[in-house]
Design a protein around this motif. Sequence first.
Motif, PDB file in Angstrom:
ATOM      1  N   ASP A  56       0.831  -1.214   0.000  1.00 53.64           N
ATOM      2  CA  ASP A  56       0.000   0.000   0.000  1.00 53.64           C
ATOM      3  C   ASP A  56       0.860   1.256   0.000  1.00 53.64           C
ATOM      4  O   ASP A  56       0.612   2.185  -0.767  1.00 53.64           O
ATOM      5  N   LEU A  57       1.869   1.288   0.861  1.00 52.88           N
ATOM      6  CA  LEU A  57       2.732   2.460   0.936  1.00 52.88           C
ATOM      7  C   LEU A  57       3.575   2.617  -0.332  1.00 52.88           C
ATOM      8  O   LEU A  57       3.884   3.735  -0.741  1.00 52.88           O
ATOM      9  N   THR A  58       3.916   1.506  -0.975  1.00 49.81           N
ATOM     10  CA  THR A  58       4.634   1.568  -2.255  1.00 49.81           C
ATOM     11  C   THR A  58       3.762   2.201  -3.325  1.00 49.81           C
ATOM     12  O   THR A  58       4.233   3.030  -4.110  1.00 49.81           O
ATOM     13  N   LYS A  59       2.477   1.837  -3.346  1.00 49.34           N
ATOM     14  CA  LYS A  59       1.554   2.430  -4.324  1.00 49.34           C
ATOM     15  C   LYS A  59       1.349   3.917  -4.057  1.00 49.34           C
ATOM     16  O   LYS A  59       1.247   4.711  -4.981  1.00 49.34           O
ATOM     17  N   ILE A  60       1.292   4.305  -2.805  1.00 50.33           N
ATOM     18  CA  ILE A  60       1.052   5.697  -2.448  1.00 50.33           C
ATOM     19  C   ILE A  60       2.270   6.560  -2.761  1.00 50.33           C
ATOM     20  O   ILE A  60       2.159   7.626  -3.364  1.00 50.33           O
ATOM     21  N   ALA A  61       3.453   6.107  -2.340  1.00 50.43           N
ATOM     22  CA  ALA A  61       4.654   6.937  -2.423  1.00 50.43           C
ATOM     23  C   ALA A  61       5.397   6.807  -3.747  1.00 50.43           C
ATOM     24  O   ALA A  61       6.098   7.725  -4.143  1.00 50.43           O
ATOM     25  N   GLY A  62       5.285   5.672  -4.405  1.00 52.20           N
ATOM     26  CA  GLY A  62       6.026   5.474  -5.644  1.00 52.20           C
ATOM     27  C   GLY A  62       7.415   4.908  -5.423  1.00 52.20           C
ATOM     28  O   GLY A  62       8.191   4.794  -6.364  1.00 52.20           O
ATOM     29  N   GLN A  63       7.754   4.566  -4.208  1.00 54.01           N
ATOM     30  CA  GLN A  63       9.022   3.896  -3.921  1.00 54.01           C
ATOM     31  C   GLN A  63       8.826   2.974  -2.727  1.00 54.01           C
ATOM     32  O   GLN A  63       7.908   3.156  -1.940  1.00 54.01           O
ATOM     33  N   LYS A  64       9.679   1.957  -2.636  1.00 50.57           N
ATOM     34  CA  LYS A  64       9.507   0.936  -1.609  1.00 50.57           C
ATOM     35  C   LYS A  64       9.879   1.462  -0.223  1.00 50.57           C
ATOM     36  O   LYS A  64      10.925   2.072  -0.046  1.00 50.57           O
ATOM     37  N   PRO A  65       9.008   1.241   0.767  1.00 50.68           N
ATOM     38  CA  PRO A  65       9.292   1.729   2.121  1.00 50.68           C
ATOM     39  C   PRO A  65      10.261   0.823   2.877  1.00 50.68           C
ATOM     40  O   PRO A  65      10.489  -0.330   2.515  1.00 50.68           O
ATOM     41  N   VAL A  66      10.810   1.372   3.942  1.00 49.38           N
ATOM     42  CA  VAL A  66      11.674   0.634   4.850  1.00 49.38           C
ATOM     43  C   VAL A  66      10.796   0.062   5.954  1.00 49.38           C
ATOM     44  O   VAL A  66       9.948   0.768   6.510  1.00 49.38           O
ATOM     45  N   VAL A  67      10.969  -1.210   6.263  1.00 50.81           N
ATOM     46  CA  VAL A  67      10.207  -1.836   7.354  1.00 50.81           C
ATOM     47  C   VAL A  67      10.902  -1.498   8.660  1.00 50.81           C
ATOM     48  O   VAL A  67      12.091  -1.775   8.837  1.00 50.81           O
ATOM     49  N   THR A  68      10.176  -0.853   9.572  1.00 51.48           N
ATOM     50  CA  THR A  68      10.744  -0.479  10.866  1.00 51.48           C
ATOM     51  C   THR A  68      10.484  -1.586  11.873  1.00 51.48           C
ATOM     52  O   THR A  68       9.426  -2.215  11.864  1.00 51.48           O
ATOM     53  N   LYS A  69      11.468  -1.817  12.730  1.00 52.50           N
ATOM     54  CA  LYS A  69      11.376  -2.888  13.715  1.00 52.50           C
ATOM     55  C   LYS A  69      11.400  -2.297  15.111  1.00 52.50           C
ATOM     56  O   LYS A  69      11.913  -1.201  15.332  1.00 52.50           O
ATOM     57  N   SER A  70      10.842  -3.047  16.054  1.00 57.76           N
ATOM     58  CA  SER A  70      10.788  -2.567  17.437  1.00 57.76           C
ATOM     59  C   SER A  70      12.193  -2.518  18.024  1.00 57.76           C
ATOM     60  O   SER A  70      13.030  -3.378  17.746  1.00 57.76           O
ATOM     61  N   LYS A  71      12.434  -1.490  18.839  1.00 59.64           N
ATOM     62  CA  LYS A  71      13.761  -1.310  19.428  1.00 59.64           C
ATOM     63  C   LYS A  71      13.943  -2.098  20.709  1.00 59.64           C
ATOM     64  O   LYS A  71      15.052  -2.469  21.069  1.00 59.64           O
ATOM     65  N   LYS A  72      12.820  -2.327  21.413  1.00 62.62           N
ATOM     66  CA  LYS A  72      12.907  -3.106  22.644  1.00 62.62           C
ATOM     67  C   LYS A  72      11.600  -3.858  22.855  1.00 62.62           C
ATOM     68  O   LYS A  72      10.576  -3.528  22.269  1.00 62.62           O
TER      69      LYS A  72
END
Length: 162
Positions: A56-72
């Motif tokens: 979904d975010l790729t379609k919206i932005a036009g580029q592939k997003p970075v997957v964020t991970k939990s820090k703790k």
Amino acid sequence: MARLQQFYREKVVPDLIKKFGYSSTMEAPRITKITLNMGVSEAVSDKKVMDHAVSDLTKIAGQKPVVTKSKKAIAGFKIRDGVPVGCMVTLRGVRMYEFLDRFVTIALPRVRDFRGISSRAFDGRGNYNIGVKLLSDDERKSRKTQERGVRVFRSSGAEIKV
């Protein structure tokens, strides 16, 4: 060059220079980046939800997003350390202006019960935050529809006092 970028350079910057008495065009405030952020808390239990959020975010932005991970690890939210919890994408340059143009002219007027954007969302440093709920095409076709929120963050170098 994007349509909004051309308008900014040809019309807005000369007006700002006249109004505020800037000696150079580089002193005029400009947008540096737009960051789209989507938190996906359901991805902890179902890995496919993150794949849908990324598409979904790729379609919206036009580029592939970075997957964020939990820090703790947070036991109350059933999150372990390093588990994917969201995705984000940063837009700069031509893509940023194209996204901003589409967002302002197409997406915002289609928001249900839209009454304009708030001037209180500026943080005093020229940054602006707005949250938008969206339904993806995949979810509209399926039986259960789930809204996902996208946080749009606009950053500029100007200090704005509202």
